[in-house]
Design an enzyme around this catalytic site. Structure first.
Site, mmCIF file in Angstrom:
data_model
loop_
_atom_site.group_PDB
_atom_site.id
_atom_site.type_symbol
_atom_site.label_atom_id
_atom_site.label_comp_id
_atom_site.label_asym_id
_atom_site.label_seq_id
_atom_site.Cartn_x
_atom_site.Cartn_y
_atom_site.Cartn_z
ATOM 1 N N HIS A 1 -9.140 3.355 -1.516
ATOM 2 C CA HIS A 1 -7.755 2.884 -1.390
ATOM 3 C C HIS A 1 -7.412 1.892 -2.506
ATOM 4 C CE1 HIS A 1 -3.993 1.654 0.171
ATOM 5 N NE2 HIS A 1 -4.400 0.736 1.037
ATOM 6 N N CYS B 1 0.821 -1.220 0.000
ATOM 7 C CA CYS B 1 0.000 0.000 0.000
ATOM 8 C C CYS B 1 0.850 1.264 0.000
ATOM 9 C CB CYS B 1 -0.922 -0.002 1.217
ATOM 10 S SG CYS B 1 -1.862 -1.518 1.380
ATOM 11 N N LYS C 1 -10.218 6.090 3.978
ATOM 12 C CA LYS C 1 -11.536 5.701 4.496
ATOM 13 C C LYS C 1 -12.666 6.070 3.549
ATOM 14 C CE LYS C 1 -14.245 4.279 5.776
ATOM 15 N NZ LYS C 1 -15.671 4.067 5.768
ATOM 16 N N CYS D 1 -13.288 0.810 8.147
ATOM 17 C CA CYS D 1 -12.437 0.216 7.110
ATOM 18 C C CYS D 1 -12.425 1.072 5.855
ATOM 19 C CB CYS D 1 -12.980 -1.160 6.695
ATOM 20 S SG CYS D 1 -13.193 -2.305 8.053
HETATM 21 N N1 COA Z 1 -16.971 1.775 4.291
HETATM 22 C C1 COA Z 1 -18.275 2.131 4.160
HETATM 23 N N2 COA Z 1 -19.165 1.436 3.404
HETATM 24 C C2 COA Z 1 -18.696 0.343 2.762
HETATM 25 C C3 COA Z 1 -17.341 -0.068 2.852
HETATM 26 C C4 COA Z 1 -16.479 0.691 3.658
HETATM 27 N N3 COA Z 1 -15.201 0.355 3.783
HETATM 28 N N4 COA Z 1 -17.170 -1.180 2.108
HETATM 29 C C5 COA Z 1 -18.369 -1.450 1.543
HETATM 30 N N5 COA Z 1 -19.287 -0.540 1.939
HETATM 31 C C6 COA Z 1 -20.705 -0.500 1.606
HETATM 32 C C7 COA Z 1 -20.950 -0.658 0.127
HETATM 33 O O1 COA Z 1 -20.987 0.594 -0.513
HETATM 34 C C8 COA Z 1 -22.277 -1.350 0.106
HETATM 35 O O2 COA Z 1 -23.280 -0.388 0.354
HETATM 36 P P1 COA Z 1 -24.741 -0.507 -0.368
HETATM 37 O O3 COA Z 1 -25.304 -1.795 0.142
HETATM 38 O O4 COA Z 1 -25.442 0.722 0.122
HETATM 39 O O5 COA Z 1 -24.449 -0.520 -1.838
HETATM 40 C C9 COA Z 1 -22.232 -2.268 1.326
HETATM 41 O O6 COA Z 1 -21.282 -1.653 2.213
HETATM 42 C C10 COA Z 1 -21.781 -3.668 1.014
HETATM 43 O O7 COA Z 1 -20.657 -3.598 0.151
HETATM 44 P P2 COA Z 1 -19.741 -4.861 -0.131
HETATM 45 O O8 COA Z 1 -18.735 -4.482 -1.170
HETATM 46 O O9 COA Z 1 -20.605 -6.065 -0.379
HETATM 47 O O10 COA Z 1 -18.994 -5.042 1.259
HETATM 48 P P3 COA Z 1 -18.084 -6.232 1.721
HETATM 49 O O11 COA Z 1 -18.706 -6.781 2.958
HETATM 50 O O12 COA Z 1 -17.759 -7.161 0.599
HETATM 51 O O13 COA Z 1 -16.708 -5.481 2.101
HETATM 52 C C11 COA Z 1 -15.176 -4.690 3.685
HETATM 53 C C12 COA Z 1 -16.623 -4.627 3.189
HETATM 54 C C13 COA Z 1 -15.010 -3.703 4.842
HETATM 55 C C14 COA Z 1 -14.834 -6.106 4.189
HETATM 56 C C15 COA Z 1 -14.214 -4.296 2.507
HETATM 57 O O14 COA Z 1 -14.489 -2.950 2.115
HETATM 58 C C16 COA Z 1 -12.751 -4.446 2.879
HETATM 59 O O15 COA Z 1 -12.196 -5.536 2.819
HETATM 60 N N6 COA Z 1 -12.068 -3.342 3.211
HETATM 61 C C17 COA Z 1 -10.675 -3.365 3.604
HETATM 62 C C18 COA Z 1 -9.758 -3.377 2.395
HETATM 63 C C19 COA Z 1 -8.340 -3.580 2.826
HETATM 64 O O16 COA Z 1 -8.036 -4.379 3.688
HETATM 65 N N7 COA Z 1 -7.391 -2.875 2.198
HETATM 66 C C20 COA Z 1 -6.015 -2.935 2.540
HETATM 67 C C21 COA Z 1 -5.775 -2.124 3.760
HETATM 68 S S1 COA Z 1 -4.192 -2.382 4.483
#
Ligand code: COA
Length: 387
Positions: free
Chosen positions: A335, A86, A331, A209
């Site tokens: 990312h 990252c 956030k 996240c």
């Molecule tokens: N913050 C706010 N809303 C989020 C979000 C986040 N991080 N991620 C997804 N959403 C919302 C989507 O917009 C969607 O909204 P909607 O239903 O109104 O359309 C809903 O949540 C579901 O989205 P989805 O993509 O199915 O979520 P998910 O459960 O597959 O993934 C996380 C959610 C948090 C697990 C995913 O965003 C994630 O893995 N984030 C971390 C990424 C990471 O680790 N990066 C490296 C960092 S070191």
């Protein structure tokens, strides 16, 4: 103050779940960067092309920098890829600055890219996981959210009141993202929504996240002495710093302090001959809300636990005394791994020219950028000014 190099043009795609593929993202970001150079610009003067990307999903993990040269109309120009998870973007910018400082080139194109949303979720977890410790942490089932969840648990146990500071970080960065037309999420959320959201890795919930995003950003970086050939308002890179740490968090003496960030910040400040008090705003690597608190402390703007009151009293808000992540941060802005560090420099380019529109930090003249790889195994810090 040292002037090591200067950004004279910058471009940015929208971040989010996008139709565009990686080639189109690179083409769009680099064309926007070239078009933003105010005058006297011939892209054939670019001597070095640097691409930051993880290569998510295995997409052209080998020789992908040639694709950036091709899509930016610079096929034939020397090109390299930088991959530090990252933190790839921050390290790519540092590599270009070093090339310019050494006299190896006068003008460079730096771009960051990731295409993440076309990968199925199991594979997505794999490709996020490769940037952490795969021998112990991943084999024990830890995701990145899991590692940061452990770090947050320790921090919350040590610092009462910190849970509300995590909520405040999410609310602030969503509000900032709502003022950024390139942000993945441009919606305000209230504190109760953040508190009630589903847990991802306790104590971290959905709004703690960063999302999974596609996107690209690009910079035209020139020798500082030449910058005014291209624009009347260059943004100078005054200092760069970097550091590293043991890959696995279990190998480190403390969970809640990132030695790589501390080293990178000290080096960047030393090389820029700048005191922390001169910094007008921070762009920090808030992959999870807890990471924003750690960054403020490790960068030296607060002691251990002191990021909590600083955040709760609003000092890190857009009109606070130390605005943090005015573009929405990882956030809310999103990312796309390799693009993130380059995107932070794009924000500094706008802010330090007074061109950030509704999210402008009033009077911003000096910025610090902070980009982290994995859970703190690598970090790059950059200090920029309006000159
Ligand atoms: N913050 C706010 N809303 C989020 C979000 C986040 N991080 N991620 C997804 N959403 C919302 C989507 O917009 C969607 O909204 P909607 O239903 O109104 O359309 C809903 O949540 C579901 O989205 P989805 O993509 O199915 O979520 P998910 O459960 O597959 O993934 C996380 C959610 C948090 C697990 C995913 O965003 C994630 O893995 N984030 C971390 C990424 C990471 O680790 N990066 C490296 C960092 S070191």
């Amino acid at each position: 103050m040292g002037r090591r190099a200067a950004i004279v043009g910058a471009g940015h795609t929208r971040f989010g779940a996008l139709e565009a593929g990686p080639r189109e993202l690179l083409r769009t970001a680099s064309e926007l960067a070239f078009a933003s150079v105010d005058r006297g610009f011939d892209r054939r003067a670019v001597e070095e092309v640097v691409l930051a990307t993880l290569g998510f999903g295995g997409w052209q993990i080998g020789n992908v920098s040639a694709v950036l040269a091709e899509e930016s109309g610079l096929a034939g120009t020397p090109t390299i890829r930088v991959e530090n998870a990252c933190a790839s973007g921050g390290f790519a910018l540092r590599a270009a600055v070093h090339a310019i400082e050494s006299g190896a080139c006068d003008l460079a194109l730096v771009a960051g890219l990731e295409k993440m949303t076309d990968v199925a979720s199991a594979r997505r977890r794999y490709w996020l996981g490769v940037s952490g410790d795969t021998e112990w942490e991943r084999s024990a089932g830890l995701t990145f959210a899991g590692v940061y969840g452990l770090i947050a648990s320790r921090y919350l146990a040590d610092h009462p009141g910190a849970a509300e500071a995590l909520v405040a970080v999410a609310v602030k960065n969503h509000a900032n993202g709502a003022r950024n037309p390139n942000a993945h999420f441009q919606k305000i959320v209230d504190a109760e929504t953040v508190r009630q959201a589903p847990r991802v890795a306790d104590p971290l919930g959905l709004y703690d996240c960063c999302p999974v995003s596609d996107g690209a950003a690009a910079l035209v970086v020139a020798r500082a002495e030449h910058a005014r050939r291209y624009t009347d308002s260059p943004v100078y890179i005054d200092g760069v710093g970097a550091g590293s740490d043991r890959l696995a968090v279990q190998e480190r003496p403390e969970l809640t302090r990132f030695a790589a960030t501390r080293r990178a910040a000290d080096e960047a400040l030393r090389s820029a001959h700048v005191e922390r008090a001169a910094i007008d705003f921070l762009e920090v690597h808030d992959c999870f809300t807890i990471a924003e608190l750690l960054a403020i402390e490790d960068l030296g703007f607060a002691g251990p636990g002191e990021a909590v009151p600083l955040t709760l009293e609003g000092a890190t808000g857009p009109s606070g005394r130390l605005p943090v992540n005015p573009d929405g941060g990882l956030k809310a802005k999103g990312h796309p791994i390799g693009a993130t560090g380059v995107s932070q420099a794009y924000e500094a380019f706008l802010q330090l020219r007074g061109a950030a529109g509704p999210r402008q930090v009033p009077g911003a003249e000096q910025a610090m950028l902070h980009n982290v790889g994995g859970a703190g195994a690598t970090a790059a810090v950059t200090i920029l000014s309006s000159g």
